[in-house]
Design a protein around this motif. Structure first.
Motif, PDB file in Angstrom:
ATOM      1  N   GLU A  99       0.829  -1.200   0.000  1.00 23.98           N
ATOM      2  CA  GLU A  99       0.000   0.000   0.000  1.00 23.98           C
ATOM      3  C   GLU A  99       0.869   1.257   0.000  1.00 23.98           C
ATOM      4  O   GLU A  99       0.571   2.221  -0.720  1.00 23.98           O
ATOM      5  N   ALA A 100       1.921   1.245   0.801  1.00 22.76           N
ATOM      6  CA  ALA A 100       2.815   2.412   0.870  1.00 22.76           C
ATOM      7  C   ALA A 100       3.645   2.533  -0.401  1.00 22.76           C
ATOM      8  O   ALA A 100       3.808   3.621  -0.954  1.00 22.76           O
ATOM      9  N   GLU A 101       4.167   1.419  -0.875  1.00 21.88           N
ATOM     10  CA  GLU A 101       5.022   1.414  -2.058  1.00 21.88           C
ATOM     11  C   GLU A 101       4.257   1.858  -3.302  1.00 21.88           C
ATOM     12  O   GLU A 101       4.815   2.453  -4.229  1.00 21.88           O
ATOM     13  N   GLY A 102       2.934   1.587  -3.328  1.00 20.24           N
ATOM     14  CA  GLY A 102       2.126   1.935  -4.491  1.00 20.24           C
ATOM     15  C   GLY A 102       1.419   3.278  -4.402  1.00 20.24           C
ATOM     16  O   GLY A 102       0.558   3.583  -5.229  1.00 20.24           O
ATOM     17  N   LEU A 103       1.769   4.089  -3.415  1.00 21.24           N
ATOM     18  CA  LEU A 103       1.110   5.387  -3.249  1.00 21.24           C
ATOM     19  C   LEU A 103       1.350   6.323  -4.435  1.00 21.24           C
ATOM     20  O   LEU A 103       2.411   6.311  -5.057  1.00 21.24           O
ATOM     21  N   THR A 104       0.342   7.143  -4.686  1.00 18.16           N
ATOM     22  CA  THR A 104       0.489   8.220  -5.668  1.00 18.16           C
ATOM     23  C   THR A 104       0.380   9.557  -4.924  1.00 18.16           C
ATOM     24  O   THR A 104      -0.132   9.614  -3.803  1.00 18.16           O
ATOM     25  N   LEU A 105       0.831  10.621  -5.573  1.00 19.91           N
ATOM     26  CA  LEU A 105       0.845  11.938  -4.932  1.00 19.91           C
ATOM     27  C   LEU A 105      -0.554  12.405  -4.556  1.00 19.91           C
ATOM     28  O   LEU A 105      -0.752  13.036  -3.520  1.00 19.91           O
ATOM     29  N   THR A 106      -1.537  12.071  -5.390  1.00 21.28           N
ATOM     30  CA  THR A 106      -2.907  12.523  -5.126  1.00 21.28           C
ATOM     31  C   THR A 106      -3.530  11.849  -3.906  1.00 21.28           C
ATOM     32  O   THR A 106      -4.565  12.295  -3.410  1.00 21.28           O
ATOM     33  N   GLN A 107      -2.915  10.790  -3.417  1.00 22.56           N
ATOM     34  CA  GLN A 107      -3.423  10.113  -2.225  1.00 22.56           C
ATOM     35  C   GLN A 107      -2.928  10.780  -0.937  1.00 22.56           C
ATOM     36  O   GLN A 107      -3.380  10.422   0.147  1.00 22.56           O
ATOM     37  N   VAL A 108      -1.999  11.734  -1.081  1.00 21.66           N
ATOM     38  CA  VAL A 108      -1.413  12.396   0.089  1.00 21.66           C
ATOM     39  C   VAL A 108      -1.773  13.873   0.039  1.00 21.66           C
ATOM     40  O   VAL A 108      -1.239  14.636  -0.766  1.00 21.66           O
ATOM     41  N   ARG A 109      -2.678  14.289   0.902  1.00 23.33           N
ATOM     42  CA  ARG A 109      -3.093  15.698   0.912  1.00 23.33           C
ATOM     43  C   ARG A 109      -3.807  16.045   2.222  1.00 23.33           C
ATOM     44  O   ARG A 109      -4.413  15.179   2.855  1.00 23.33           O
ATOM     45  N   ASN A 110      -3.671  17.305   2.611  1.00 19.89           N
ATOM     46  CA  ASN A 110      -4.364  17.839   3.803  1.00 19.89           C
ATOM     47  C   ASN A 110      -4.113  17.025   5.074  1.00 19.89           C
ATOM     48  O   ASN A 110      -5.007  16.796   5.885  1.00 19.89           O
ATOM     49  N   GLY A 111      -2.867  16.568   5.207  1.00 16.59           N
ATOM     50  CA  GLY A 111      -2.496  15.843   6.420  1.00 16.59           C
ATOM     51  C   GLY A 111      -3.065  14.439   6.522  1.00 16.59           C
ATOM     52  O   GLY A 111      -3.094  13.854   7.607  1.00 16.59           O
ATOM     53  N   ILE A 112      -3.481  13.874   5.399  1.00 13.12           N
ATOM     54  CA  ILE A 112      -4.091  12.535   5.384  1.00 13.12           C
ATOM     55  C   ILE A 112      -3.547  11.731   4.202  1.00 13.12           C
ATOM     56  O   ILE A 112      -3.339  12.273   3.117  1.00 13.12           O
ATOM     57  N   ILE A 113      -3.340  10.438   4.426  1.00 10.69           N
ATOM     58  CA  ILE A 113      -3.050   9.522   3.323  1.00 10.69           C
ATOM     59  C   ILE A 113      -4.289   8.669   3.100  1.00 10.69           C
ATOM     60  O   ILE A 113      -4.807   8.044   4.024  1.00 10.69           O
ATOM     61  N   GLN A 114      -4.770   8.653   1.861  1.00  9.40           N
ATOM     62  CA  GLN A 114      -5.904   7.810   1.489  1.00  9.40           C
ATOM     63  C   GLN A 114      -5.355   6.527   0.866  1.00  9.40           C
ATOM     64  O   GLN A 114      -4.775   6.558  -0.218  1.00  9.40           O
ATOM     65  N   PHE A 115      -5.528   5.418   1.551  1.00  7.49           N
ATOM     66  CA  PHE A 115      -5.097   4.134   1.007  1.00  7.49           C
ATOM     67  C   PHE A 115      -6.255   3.532   0.229  1.00  7.49           C
ATOM     68  O   PHE A 115      -7.303   3.197   0.796  1.00  7.49           O
ATOM     69  N   ALA A 116      -6.059   3.418  -1.090  1.00  8.87           N
ATOM     70  CA  ALA A 116      -7.156   2.994  -1.962  1.00  8.87           C
ATOM     71  C   ALA A 116      -7.034   1.532  -2.386  1.00  8.87           C
ATOM     72  O   ALA A 116      -8.006   0.790  -2.371  1.00  8.87           O
ATOM     73  N   ARG A 117      -5.852   1.094  -2.775  1.00 11.58           N
ATOM     74  CA  ARG A 117      -5.674  -0.284  -3.246  1.00 11.58           C
ATOM     75  C   ARG A 117      -5.352  -1.183  -2.057  1.00 11.58           C
ATOM     76  O   ARG A 117      -4.231  -1.641  -1.870  1.00 11.58           O
ATOM     77  N   THR A 118      -6.360  -1.426  -1.239  1.00  7.52           N
ATOM     78  CA  THR A 118      -6.165  -2.172  -0.006  1.00  7.52           C
ATOM     79  C   THR A 118      -6.584  -3.634  -0.163  1.00  7.52           C
ATOM     80  O   THR A 118      -7.286  -3.992  -1.111  1.00  7.52           O
ATOM     81  N   LYS A 119      -6.174  -4.468   0.785  1.00  9.81           N
ATOM     82  CA  LYS A 119      -6.502  -5.895   0.755  1.00  9.81           C
ATOM     83  C   LYS A 119      -8.000  -6.118   0.850  1.00  9.81           C
ATOM     84  O   LYS A 119      -8.548  -7.017   0.222  1.00  9.81           O
ATOM     85  N   SER A 120      -8.683  -5.307   1.651  1.00  9.46           N
ATOM     86  CA  SER A 120     -10.132  -5.458   1.826  1.00  9.46           C
ATOM     87  C   SER A 120     -10.925  -4.849   0.675  1.00  9.46           C
ATOM     88  O   SER A 120     -12.123  -5.092   0.536  1.00  9.46           O
ATOM     89  N   GLY A 121     -10.244  -4.045  -0.147  1.00 11.94           N
ATOM     90  CA  GLY A 121     -10.932  -3.385  -1.252  1.00 11.94           C
ATOM     91  C   GLY A 121     -11.586  -2.081  -0.861  1.00 11.94           C
ATOM     92  O   GLY A 121     -12.161  -1.385  -1.695  1.00 11.94           O
ATOM     93  N   LYS A 122     -11.507  -1.727   0.432  1.00 10.42           N
ATOM     94  CA  LYS A 122     -12.128  -0.495   0.919  1.00 10.42           C
ATOM     95  C   LYS A 122     -11.068   0.584   1.140  1.00 10.42           C
ATOM     96  O   LYS A 122      -9.967   0.316   1.601  1.00 10.42           O
ATOM     97  N   THR A 123     -11.438   1.807   0.811  1.00 16.52           N
ATOM     98  CA  THR A 123     -10.540   2.937   1.028  1.00 16.52           C
ATOM     99  C   THR A 123     -10.533   3.309   2.510  1.00 16.52           C
ATOM    100  O   THR A 123     -11.569   3.266   3.169  1.00 16.52           O
ATOM    101  N   ARG A 124      -9.358   3.638   3.022  1.00 20.86           N
ATOM    102  CA  ARG A 124      -9.281   4.121   4.404  1.00 20.86           C
ATOM    103  C   ARG A 124      -8.333   5.309   4.448  1.00 20.86           C
ATOM    104  O   ARG A 124      -7.382   5.404   3.665  1.00 20.86           O
ATOM    105  N   ALA A 125      -8.602   6.219   5.371  1.00 20.97           N
ATOM    106  CA  ALA A 125      -7.808   7.444   5.508  1.00 20.97           C
ATOM    107  C   ALA A 125      -7.090   7.423   6.854  1.00 20.97           C
ATOM    108  O   ALA A 125      -7.698   7.131   7.881  1.00 20.97           O
ATOM    109  N   VAL A 126      -5.797   7.749   6.834  1.00 13.80           N
ATOM    110  CA  VAL A 126      -4.999   7.771   8.061  1.00 13.80           C
ATOM    111  C   VAL A 126      -4.283   9.120   8.154  1.00 13.80           C
ATOM    112  O   VAL A 126      -3.563   9.497   7.231  1.00 13.80           O
ATOM    113  N   PRO A 127      -4.482   9.854   9.233  1.00  9.87           N
ATOM    114  CA  PRO A 127      -3.791  11.144   9.413  1.00  9.87           C
ATOM    115  C   PRO A 127      -2.284  10.936   9.576  1.00  9.87           C
ATOM    116  O   PRO A 127      -1.846   9.932  10.147  1.00  9.87           O
TER     117      PRO A 127
END
Length: 339
Positions: free
Chosen positions: A205-233
């Protein structure tokens, strides 16, 4: 294929050989003294088949197990997050079982297969996953109406696997490891590891991050094992570091290159001994363990890690300081006065 019926002369008399439903259906054979009796019986059988469904039993399913797997993938599997990988694993185990007829595949056949796998040194966890893949495949085909019988594996229990102790890094190990990662010739590995330690993300998840997933003090993990997006400050300085990294190593919207090998080399240089299969995943365990040790809430941790089932997160609950204090205060002799 149409009805198959034949009357032939034999030493015993006239043999009527009738297969009303064609290939794969039930076959009826009877010998008569004269040909006329055989023809009458043949006509009677034909009438029974046409008027009574009980005389025309369901044809045997002539599909191979590999055909069912392909049908599952095309109708459902390819839409799943890990569908392609799961399909490859299903195909591999079907090859190992020599691709039986779907109608022949049953629980006895699979238990023999998995016994052979265990004898060959394959782990119980791997065998359980193969069991789960096939069971889920049949469940979905039943739901789609593509398999009319019961799931052949529905009543088969998986092996109980003794859960290994989760390994995590302590503070004395984290700092030297980060130093080795920062000194690596791979310019991406340090920051990928730092993101994992800061968010509990899986390495992929970290290795596959794109710049648009990192903004406003949050990382949006989209390509997750569960298939659900989650946001982590994340901390402001980590976000700045990520943007600075992208500015220095411009790669369109992509942030990092593959760097698992560089991480393994850093682990070896720091002489950190890890259990098998816990190379990069130790960072996720480290985040979760320190989160609980430092007083984190188990439900919050579940959301941060993206676990569907709280039972998975509960593996870290015993590390909570409140848990340890409860053991001291609530044991059966705590309230007793011991002379």
């Amino acid at each position: 294929m149409g009805n198959k019926m034949a009357i032939t002369k034999s030493k015993a008399g006239w043999l009527a050989d009738v297969q009303p439903g064609g290939r794969g259906s039930k076959r009826y054979r009877k010998t008569f003294r004269i040909q006329a009796e055989a023809k009458v019986w043949e006509t009677w059988i034909r009438a029974q088949v046409n008027s009574n469904s009980a005389w025309s039993p369901e044809k045997r399913d002539m599909r191979k197990l590999s055909s069912l797997a392909e049908l599952w993938y095309e109708s459902h599997g390819k839409e799943l997050q890990a569908g392609e990988d799961t399909y490859k694993r299903i195909k591999a185990l079907i090859v190992e079982m020599r691709d039986p007829m779907a109608s022949d595949f049953d629980v006895i056949m699979f238990t023999k297969y998995r016994a052979g796998r265990i004898d060959a040194g394959i782990t119980l966890s791997t065998v359980n996953r193969e069991h789960a893949y096939l069971r889920a495949m049949f469940n979905e085909l039943i739901r789609l109406g593509s398999w009319k019988k019961d799931n052949p594996l529905k009543d088969l229990r998986q092996f109980k696997v003794q859960e290994n102790e989760l390994s995590y890094l302590n503070s004395e190990q984290i700092l030297p490891l980060l130093e080795q990662l920062q000194a690596s010739s791979n310019v991406h590995v340090y920051l990928v590891a730092k993101i994992c330690l800061s968010t509990g993300a899986r390495w992929s998840e970290a290795e596959g991050l794109t710049l648009t997933q990192v903004r406003n003090g949050i990382i949006q993990f989209a390509r997750t094992k569960s298939g659900k997006t989650r946001a982590v400050p994340i901390a402001e300085n980590l976000e700045q570091e990520i943007h600075a990294h992208h500015k220095t190593h411009k790669r369109s919207n992509v942030l990092f290159d593959y760097c698992t090998g560089a991480f393994k080399e850093a682990i070896e240089r720091t002489k950190i001994d890890l259990p098998p299969g816990q190379l990069t995943h130790v960072l996720r365990h480290t985040f979760a363990s320190h989160f609980m040790i430092n007083g984190g809430n188990i439900l919050t941790l579940q959301r941060v890690l993206g676990h569907r089932d709280l039972k998975t997160t509960m593996r870290y609950a015993h590390l909570a300081s409140s848990h340890l204090e409860a053991a001291r205060a609530l044991n059966p002799i705590a309230a007793l006065t011991v002379g």
